[in-house]
Design a protein around this motif. Structure first.
Motif, PDB file in Angstrom:
ATOM      1  N   ALA A 100       0.881  -1.026  -0.097  1.00  0.00           N
ATOM      2  CA  ALA A 100      -0.038   0.051  -0.176  1.00  0.00           C
ATOM      3  C   ALA A 100       1.039   1.293  -0.093  1.00  0.00           C
ATOM      4  O   ALA A 100       0.598   2.154  -0.535  1.00  0.00           O
ATOM      5  N   GLU A 101       2.049   1.043   0.571  1.00  0.00           N
ATOM      6  CA  GLU A 101       2.936   2.249   0.923  1.00  0.00           C
ATOM      7  C   GLU A 101       3.582   2.559  -0.493  1.00  0.00           C
ATOM      8  O   GLU A 101       3.852   3.739  -0.712  1.00  0.00           O
ATOM      9  N   SER A 102       3.783   1.549  -1.278  1.00  0.00           N
ATOM     10  CA  SER A 102       4.235   1.647  -2.694  1.00  0.00           C
ATOM     11  C   SER A 102       3.275   2.318  -3.862  1.00  0.00           C
ATOM     12  O   SER A 102       3.476   2.324  -4.861  1.00  0.00           O
ATOM     13  N   GLY A 103       1.931   2.237  -3.295  1.00  0.00           N
ATOM     14  CA  GLY A 103       1.187   2.879  -4.160  1.00  0.00           C
ATOM     15  C   GLY A 103      -0.132   1.511  -4.724  1.00  0.00           C
ATOM     16  O   GLY A 103      -1.025   1.961  -5.435  1.00  0.00           O
ATOM     17  N   TRP A 104       0.114   0.462  -4.167  1.00  0.00           N
ATOM     18  CA  TRP A 104      -0.557  -0.676  -4.520  1.00  0.00           C
ATOM     19  C   TRP A 104      -2.469  -0.446  -4.051  1.00  0.00           C
ATOM     20  O   TRP A 104      -2.348   0.177  -3.027  1.00  0.00           O
ATOM     21  N   ASN A 105      -3.279  -0.839  -4.927  1.00  0.00           N
ATOM     22  CA  ASN A 105      -4.735  -0.941  -4.297  1.00  0.00           C
ATOM     23  C   ASN A 105      -4.992  -2.058  -3.618  1.00  0.00           C
ATOM     24  O   ASN A 105      -4.960  -3.277  -4.144  1.00  0.00           O
ATOM     25  N   THR A 106      -5.410  -1.995  -2.566  1.00  0.00           N
ATOM     26  CA  THR A 106      -5.844  -3.304  -1.521  1.00  0.00           C
ATOM     27  C   THR A 106      -7.312  -3.682  -1.799  1.00  0.00           C
ATOM     28  O   THR A 106      -8.051  -2.783  -1.564  1.00  0.00           O
ATOM     29  N   VAL A 107      -7.580  -4.836  -2.002  1.00  0.00           N
ATOM     30  CA  VAL A 107      -9.120  -5.092  -1.788  1.00  0.00           C
ATOM     31  C   VAL A 107      -9.019  -6.455  -0.901  1.00  0.00           C
ATOM     32  O   VAL A 107      -8.375  -7.562  -1.118  1.00  0.00           O
ATOM     33  N   TYR A 108      -9.900  -6.252   0.302  1.00  0.00           N
ATOM     34  CA  TYR A 108     -10.151  -7.241   1.206  1.00  0.00           C
ATOM     35  C   TYR A 108     -11.013  -8.187   0.948  1.00  0.00           C
ATOM     36  O   TYR A 108     -12.282  -7.641   0.446  1.00  0.00           O
ATOM     37  N   LEU A 109     -11.061  -9.523   1.107  1.00  0.00           N
ATOM     38  CA  LEU A 109     -12.010 -10.315   0.992  1.00  0.00           C
ATOM     39  C   LEU A 109     -12.700 -10.606   2.266  1.00  0.00           C
ATOM     40  O   LEU A 109     -12.039 -11.228   3.068  1.00  0.00           O
ATOM     41  N   GLY A 110     -13.689 -10.397   2.348  1.00  0.00           N
ATOM     42  CA  GLY A 110     -14.660 -10.565   3.663  1.00  0.00           C
ATOM     43  C   GLY A 110     -14.695  -9.534   4.615  1.00  0.00           C
ATOM     44  O   GLY A 110     -15.865  -9.211   5.148  1.00  0.00           O
ATOM     45  N   GLN A 111     -13.689  -8.972   4.961  1.00  0.00           N
ATOM     46  CA  GLN A 111     -13.677  -7.806   5.826  1.00  0.00           C
ATOM     47  C   GLN A 111     -12.485  -6.906   5.507  1.00  0.00           C
ATOM     48  O   GLN A 111     -11.617  -7.214   4.911  1.00  0.00           O
ATOM     49  N   GLY A 112     -12.787  -5.715   6.131  1.00  0.00           N
ATOM     50  CA  GLY A 112     -11.468  -4.650   5.893  1.00  0.00           C
ATOM     51  C   GLY A 112     -10.214  -5.018   7.030  1.00  0.00           C
ATOM     52  O   GLY A 112     -10.180  -5.910   7.641  1.00  0.00           O
ATOM     53  N   GLY A 113      -9.299  -3.924   6.857  1.00  0.00           N
ATOM     54  CA  GLY A 113      -8.117  -4.068   7.511  1.00  0.00           C
ATOM     55  C   GLY A 113      -7.686  -2.784   7.843  1.00  0.00           C
ATOM     56  O   GLY A 113      -8.142  -1.745   7.767  1.00  0.00           O
ATOM     57  N   VAL A 114      -6.232  -2.781   7.828  1.00  0.00           N
ATOM     58  CA  VAL A 114      -5.526  -1.482   8.318  1.00  0.00           C
ATOM     59  C   VAL A 114      -5.505  -0.459   7.293  1.00  0.00           C
ATOM     60  O   VAL A 114      -5.308   0.756   7.476  1.00  0.00           O
ATOM     61  N   ILE A 115      -5.653  -1.002   6.095  1.00  0.00           N
ATOM     62  CA  ILE A 115      -5.794   0.131   4.905  1.00  0.00           C
ATOM     63  C   ILE A 115      -7.173   0.508   4.861  1.00  0.00           C
ATOM     64  O   ILE A 115      -7.980  -0.264   4.048  1.00  0.00           O
ATOM     65  N   LYS A 116      -7.515   1.621   5.338  1.00  0.00           N
ATOM     66  CA  LYS A 116      -8.840   2.133   5.474  1.00  0.00           C
ATOM     67  C   LYS A 116      -9.274   2.738   4.038  1.00  0.00           C
ATOM     68  O   LYS A 116     -10.839   2.382   3.774  1.00  0.00           O
TER      69      LYS A 116
END
Length: 485
Positions: A100-116
């Motif tokens: 995420a810090e490198s600019g990637w887009n995170t997609v969580y499966l099922g529930q969220g996480g630290v990347i708001k």
């Protein structure tokens, strides 16, 4: 900028209803696709499956050892910019924050996480909708999302031809498969256009039902019925094409009514373009037998429904009156004159404003069929399945009957048939149509013997057909938006 790559944490594959289908869709969607194995996970089973499915070239596997830096390994194997990439993960593993810090887009499966700011999907198959949503944010309203529903064999063919990409097309379309076993409403939230092949989803046809609307005779699958209800409640939404408009080319009785005006339309001053002479009968006893005989011989006998029933493609060529006795074609039927056409059928495709065609080897002239190899007497009738070739013992003009692309004999008046195509498109109000033309031996009449919805159009060049396909969808949306304004 468009999303161009999807990195899947390997455990998310366990959540897919069909891993093969998911990876096939991703691999042939113009995305760079990698499955990531970490923490000692063994990739051999996935690698073997990719080879078995023929996906090794379009889906890669990356394994990160216990002593290796996960982000460093990914970056070495990854040819796409971080901001154009999506990482699908079920949890906050080591790589999440650093990617995420490198600019990637995170997609969580099922529930969220630290990347708001990340996306959250309920099913891994929703990754297409997540990618489309990210692309929509980047491109704005100009990007249109096409949700598609069709049987898997058809979708697979279109995917192989790169016709349903998740990466935006040259005219700003992106494609998302709709999951037919789940609620449509939530999936359609991101969709601008619905593309369907509802004729793949017919479960029953009641030809005996007396109704003012022939479309009522056709029962579709639950998923198509959900689509119908959704569009009834959301009439401003764009669907290609409205399902109720399909009835005239599913019911051959209605097709006859559509084509009855073709010859009178005078699409050409020099070439006759017409429908075959025909009648409809509910049985082969008097007075209906007399009506059948009036069409002449030979005739081709077709079931009333052109698709959607087990026997829709059961047909017969009848050479004499006796051929109607105990004929094994389900009643009621349409009886058409059999057109001698030199074993060549011209397959025409209307794709929006474009008209394209090819020539295929077809059924032989009647005289060649009437006598099988080695037989001394003419047969009264020949029953066959139109989806298959005739028996190899029947030959036309000395050449085996086969469903292959061939060269025409130069007798086709392309301009006249293209004008007929424009007439047919307006008459039916549909976007993607196929029809067959045969040129009658002797008279050179151009006879339209069949009409169908959303053919594969794979006989013609993908370089022309696929951009025309995309343009047709875009134009359909523009037309719908204009009419709703």
């Amino acid at each position: 900028m468009a999303m161009r790559g999807v990195l899947l944490e390997s455990s998310v594959l366990d959540e897919s209803a069909s891993v093969e289908k998911l990876l096939f869709r991703l691999g042939y969607s113009n995305l760079h696709v990698v499955v990531l194995f970490t923490n000692g996970q063994n990739p051999s089973e996935t690698e073997d499956s990719l080879k078995k499915w023929g996906l090794s070239e379009v889906v890669k596997v990356v394994t990160v050892g216990a002593d290796e830096d996960v982000v460093e390994v990914i970056n070495k194997a990854w040819p796409v910019q971080a901001s154009h990439s999506v990482f699908v993960t079920p949890n906050d593993q080591d790589a999440v924050t650093r990617l995420a810090e490198s600019g990637w887009n995170t997609v969580y499966l099922g529930q969220g996480g630290v990347i708001k700011a990340s996306s959250i999907i309920e099913h891994v198959d929703d990754v297409f909708a997540a990618v489309a949503t990210l692309n929509k944010r980047a491109f704005g309203v100009e990007l249109l999302v096409v949700g598609h529903v069709m049987k898997w064999s058809r979708e697979k063919d279109f995917l192989k031809r790169r016709a349903l990409p998740a990466v935006p097309t040259s005219n700003d379309l992106t494609f998302v498969p709709l999951q037919t076993d789940r609620s449509m409403e939530a999936q359609l939230a991101v969709v601008d256009i619905v593309l369907h092949k509802a004729t793949d989803e017919i479960v029953n046809v009641d030809t005996s039902l007396q109704t003012s609307d022939p479309a009522d005779r056709i029962q579709y699958s639950d998923s198509i019925q959900r689509l119908q209800r959704y569009f009834a409640e959301n009439p401003d939404k764009c669907i290609v094409d409205p399902i109720h408009r399909l009835a005239p080319i599913l019911d051959r009785s209605l097709t006859r009514q559509v084509l009855v005006d073709l010859e009178d339309a005078k699409v050409s001053d020099t070439t006759v373009v017409r429908a075959p002479h025909s009648c409809e009968v509910k049985d082969f006893v008097e007075p209906h037998l007399t009506e059948a005989v009036k069409v002449g011989f030979p005739t081709i006998v077709k079931t009333m429904m052109a698709c959607g029933t087990n026997d829709a493609h059961t047909m017969a060529v009848v050479f004499k009156k006796e051929g109607y006795e105990n004929l094994q074609v389900p009643l009621p039927v349409v009886i058409q004159e059999y057109i001698d056409h030199g074993s060549c059928v011209y397959k025409f495709y209307i794709i929006g404003d474009k008209v394209m065609h090819s020539c295929r080897r077809s059924m032989p002239n009647a005289a060649s069929m009437a006598v099988s190899a080695g037989a001394s007497e003419s047969v009264p009738a020949l029953v066959f399945d139109s989806l298959k070739s005739l028996p190899s013992s029947f030959e036309g003009d000395g050449k085996p009957v086969a469903n292959t692309v061939v060269e025409g004999d130069g007798s086709l008046d392309v301009e006249a048939v293209e004008k007929a195509a424009v007439w047919l498109r307006k008459k039916l109000g549909l976007t993607i149509i196929g029809f067959d033309i045969v040129v009658q031996v002797g008279t050179k009449d151009h006879v339209m013997v069949d009409v169908n919805y959303f053919p594969s159009f794979k006989d013609v060049s993908d370089k022309e057909a696929i951009p025309a396909f995309w343009a047709a969808l875009r134009n359909a949306h523009a037309t719908k938006s204009g009419s709703s304004a």
